[in-house]
Design a protein around this motif. Structure first.
Motif, short mmCIF file in Angstrom:
data_model
loop_
_atom_site.label_atom_id
_atom_site.label_comp_id
_atom_site.label_asym_id
_atom_site.label_seq_id
_atom_site.Cartn_x
_atom_site.Cartn_y
_atom_site.Cartn_z
N ASP A 3 0.69 -1.41 -0.01
CA ASP A 3 -0.07 -0.25 0.04
C ASP A 3 0.92 1.37 0.10
O ASP A 3 0.57 2.39 -0.36
N ASN A 4 1.87 1.25 0.51
CA ASN A 4 2.82 2.37 0.72
C ASN A 4 4.26 2.18 0.13
O ASN A 4 4.71 1.27 0.04
N ASN A 94 4.59 4.91 -4.33
CA ASN A 94 4.87 3.78 -3.79
C ASN A 94 6.13 3.06 -4.23
O ASN A 94 6.24 1.59 -4.06
N ARG A 190 1.65 -3.46 5.91
CA ARG A 190 2.18 -2.98 4.54
C ARG A 190 1.23 -3.04 3.52
O ARG A 190 1.43 -2.98 2.35
N ASN A 191 0.19 -4.25 3.82
CA ASN A 191 -0.58 -4.68 3.00
C ASN A 191 -2.03 -4.33 3.36
O ASN A 191 -2.76 -5.38 3.37
N SER A 193 -4.80 -2.87 2.38
CA SER A 193 -6.07 -3.19 1.59
C SER A 193 -6.48 -4.59 1.17
O SER A 193 -7.49 -5.20 1.26
N THR A 194 -5.09 -5.70 1.12
CA THR A 194 -5.18 -6.75 0.87
C THR A 194 -6.03 -7.64 2.02
O THR A 194 -6.92 -8.32 1.96
#
Ligand code: 5GP
Length: 203
Positions: A3-4, A94, A190-191, A193-194
């Protein structure tokens, strides 16, 4: 893709081979290399805008006073700083933004940003470091002595770093940095949204 973006800070004494290693981190692996600004004079072969943005002390002070640096530090009598704009632009895309900076700068970044990892790169021994600095033949004996003193001071701060990579072979050191960053990128934090999709809270 996580995501970042991620700030990948690489430090290590002069002669640790940081510059060579960092130049081998590829854009196709999502790396973007930040170019620092410095008041140091260019070494033979160094190119303005590629190795550094070389500037005068007044130019440096102006940018610093306008909050144009993400971090900055003095090292062996010269000023060095990371231009803020490029880093923020690449993080927004990203990217893994690589900062090759000294220990003071690295610790400043760690204070301000969560989204960063600190990697310390070092030759196998301090003797090897001394040999590399002498063989490089780009500095006067006094400057080499100054940099070796500084190296010994920096090594005392290794435990503030997340990873230690021994640079005995350049390609292996590059591979280790790739592995560290790839692993870092797999953290659930770091994920988000998943993770939300998997939890059914987002389509
Ligand atoms: P050199 O003069 O050998 O190119 O760099 C001297 C030291 O300054 C190295 O440890 C290098 O990593 C560090 N350095 C280079 N750019 C920056 C920067 O933008 N900020 C900080 N804090 N250190 C930097």
């Amino acid at each position: 893709m996580a995501d970042n973006g991620l700030l990948v800070i690489i430090s290590g004494p002069s002669g640790s081979g940081k510059g060579t290693v960092v130049k081998k981190l590829r854009p196709e692996n999502n790396f973007a290399l930040s170019i620092s600004m410095t008041t140091r004079k260019p070494r033979p072969g160094e190119i303005d805008g590629i190795d550094y943005f070389f500037c005068t002390p007044d130019e440096f002070k102006n940018i610093r006073d306008q909050n144009g640096f993400l971090e900055h530090a003095q090292f062996c009598g010269n000023f060095y700083g990371t231009p803020r704009f490029y880093v923020e632009e690449q993080i927004a895309k990203n990217k893994f933004v690589v900062l090759e900076i000294d220990v003071n700068g690295a610790l400043q970044v760690k204070e301000k940003f969560e989204n960063c990892i600190l990697i310390f790169l070092i030759p196998p021994t301090m003797k090897e470091l001394e040999n590399r600095l002498i063989l490089r033949n780009t500095e006067s004996p006094e400057t080499i002595e100054d940099r070796l003193y500084r190296a010994r001071e920096e090594v005392k701060l290794i435990d503030k770093y997340d990873y230690l990579i021994i640079n005995d072979e350049i390609d292996k050191a590059v591979e280790k940095i790739n592995m560290v960053v790839m692993a870092e990128n797999l953290r659930p934090s770091r994920n988000i949204s998943t993770v939300k999709k998997l939890n059914g809270s987002e389509k």
